[in-house]
Write an enzyme that holds these catalytic residues in place. Structure first.
Site, PDB file in Angstrom:
ATOM      1  N   CYS A 129     -57.826  93.092 102.197  1.00 27.39           N
ATOM      2  CA  CYS A 129     -57.615  93.299 100.764  1.00 27.39           C
ATOM      3  C   CYS A 129     -56.735  94.516 100.532  1.00 27.39           C
ATOM      4  O   CYS A 129     -57.218  95.649 100.563  1.00 27.39           O
ATOM      5  CB  CYS A 129     -58.947  93.449 100.038  1.00 27.39           C
ATOM      6  SG  CYS A 129     -58.775  93.629  98.254  1.00 27.39           S
ATOM      7  N   CYS A 176     -57.643  96.556  97.488  1.00 27.74           N
ATOM      8  CA  CYS A 176     -58.867  97.347  97.687  1.00 27.74           C
ATOM      9  C   CYS A 176     -58.592  98.608  98.494  1.00 27.74           C
ATOM     10  O   CYS A 176     -59.089  99.691  98.171  1.00 27.74           O
ATOM     11  CB  CYS A 176     -59.920  96.523  98.422  1.00 27.74           C
ATOM     12  SG  CYS A 176     -60.352  94.952  97.675  1.00 27.74           S
ATOM     13  N   ASP A 177     -57.808  98.469  99.561  1.00 21.68           N
ATOM     14  CA  ASP A 177     -57.710  99.535 100.553  1.00 21.68           C
ATOM     15  C   ASP A 177     -56.328 100.157 100.708  1.00 21.68           C
ATOM     16  O   ASP A 177     -56.170 101.139 101.436  1.00 21.68           O
ATOM     17  CB  ASP A 177     -58.156  98.999 101.924  1.00 21.68           C
ATOM     18  CG  ASP A 177     -59.592  98.500 101.913  1.00 21.68           C
ATOM     19  OD1 ASP A 177     -60.401  99.087 101.181  1.00 21.68           O
ATOM     20  OD2 ASP A 177     -59.897  97.529 102.620  1.00 21.68           O
TER      21      ASP A 177
END
Length: 306
Positions: free
Chosen positions: A134, A137-138
Site C-alpha cells: 500500500c 499507506c506507507d
C-alpha cells in the site's frame, strides 16, 4: 446450537467499527476474528493517516485500541474462523472451525481482501520492514529515498506516480515488455522523470539487513541479473477479496468483491451486509473501511427494527 442477533465476520477496522455501533444499538453482536485478528493493519509498523493519532500509531496498537472500544460497549469478540455459511434462508446458519454451529438473525461480512505477493521468502521476511502492498499507506516513510514498485497495471502506475512525488527515484518493475495500464496512466508514468520502467524484469530476491530492505535483485529476460539499491519495495499486482465462503450465495463482481446496493452496505441477500475491503476494490484504506463498518451497523439496525 447458539442463536445470535448480529454476527460479524472479520476483525479489521470495518468489523470492529461495526461491533462498536451494533453494541451501542443493543444488538448484542458476536464477532469472530478469523485467521488474521486485527486484519491487514497488524502487519503495518506505523500508521500516520488515521484520524485521532497526531503522532502516528503502531498498527497493532491501533487495532487493540479499536477492539477495546468495541468490548467496552459489550461486543462479544471471539477467536475462531468461520468455515461454512448457509444464507439460503433466515436465520442464517454459520459453522465455526468446522464444529460449532451458530444461527444468526443478521450478518455483517467484513472479511477484507488480501494483497497478492510474489511468494519470495525474502519478501515475507521484510514484510512491514520495507515491503508493503500500500503506497498511500506507507509511502510517506520513504520521502527522498529510492523505492521500487512491482506491477504493470493501472494500480502499479498510479502507485508509482504517487511515490514519485515523495521519493527520489522510483523503479517500476514490469515482467512483460509493455504496460497493461490505460493509455493516460502510461503517459503519466513515462512523463514523470524520476520513474524508471524496467520492462521484462522479475524480482529474484528482496535484499536487506536488520534495518529492513536495502535493495532487490532482478533478472532480465536475457538472464542477466541486476541489483537496485532501494529502501522500499511495493507490491501492486492486485488484491484478492476473501469471499470464498460466499461464492454462489452472495452476488460478487468479476474480481470476487461483494456487490452492494449503491450508497448502502446491503448485499444481494436480505439481512446480510458487507463492509470494508471485501466490497471495496478502489480505496482500501483503514478510514474508509471503518466508515463502511458504521454504515453496515446502521443498515443492520434498521433491518432488525423493521
Amino acid at each position: 446450537m447458539e442463536t445470535v442477533k448480529t454476527l460479524i465476520i472479520g476483525s479489521g477496522p470495518a468489523g470492529f467499527t461495526a461491533a462498536i455501533y451494533t453494541s451501542r444499538a443493543n444488538l448484542s453482536p458476536v464477532l469472530y476474528e478469523g485467521i488474521e485478528p486485527g486484519g491487514q493493519l497488524t502487519t503495518t509498523t506505523e500508521i500516520e493517516n488515521f484520524p485521532g493519532y497526531p503522532e502516528g500509531v503502531d498498527g497493532n496498537q491501533m487495532m487493540a485500541d479499536i477492539r477495546r472500544q468495541a468490548e467496552r460497549f459489550g461486543a462479544d469478540i471471539r477467536k475462531g474462523n468461520i468455515t461454512h455459511v448457509d444464507l439460503s434462508s433466515r436465520p442464517f446458519r454459520v459453522t465455526v472451525d468446522g464444529e460449532k454451529e451458530i444461527v444468526a438473525e443478521s450478518l455483517i461480512v467484513a472479511t477484507g481482501a488480501s494483497a497478492k505477493y510474489l511468494g519470495l521468502p525474502s519478501e515475507m521476511k521484510y514484510r512491514g520492514q520495507g515491503v508493503s502492498a500500500c503506497a498511500t499507506c506507507d509511502g510517506f516513510f520513504y520521502r527522498k529515498k529510492d523505492v521500487a514498485v512491482v506491477g504493470g497495471g493501472d494500480t502499479a502506475c498510479e502507485e508509482a506516480t504517487y511515490l514519485a512525488s515523495l521519493c527520489r527515484q522510483v523503479y517500476l518493475i514490469v515482467r512483460k515488455p509493455f504496460l497493461r495500464a490505460s493509455k493516460a496512466m502510461q503517459e503519466r508514468v513515462f512523463n514523470t522523470p524520476n520513474i524508471k520502467v524496467m520492462f521484462e524484469h522479475n524480482t529474484v530476491e528482496v535484499l536487506g539487513d536488520e534495518s529492513g530492505v536495502t535493495g532487490a535483485l532482478l533478472r532480465g529476460a536475457d538472464g542477466t541479473e541486476t541489483r537496485i539499491d532501494i529502501a522500499g519495495f511495493f507490491l501492486a499486482i492486485g488484491h484478492h477479496p476473501n469471499t470464498e465462503l460466499f461464492a454462489g450465495q452472495l452476488e460478487l463482481d468479476a474480481e470476487g468483491y461483494i456487490k452492494v446496493e449503491p450508497g448502502t452496505s446491503k448485499t444481494s441477500v436480505e439481512g446480510v451486509f458487507a463492509a470494508g475491503d471485501v466490497k471495496d476494490p478502489h480505496y482500501r484504506q483503514a478510514i474508509t473501511a471503518a466508515g463502511s463498518g458504521c454504515m453496515a451497523a446502521l443498515d443492520c439496525e434498521r433491518f432488525l427494527l423493521r
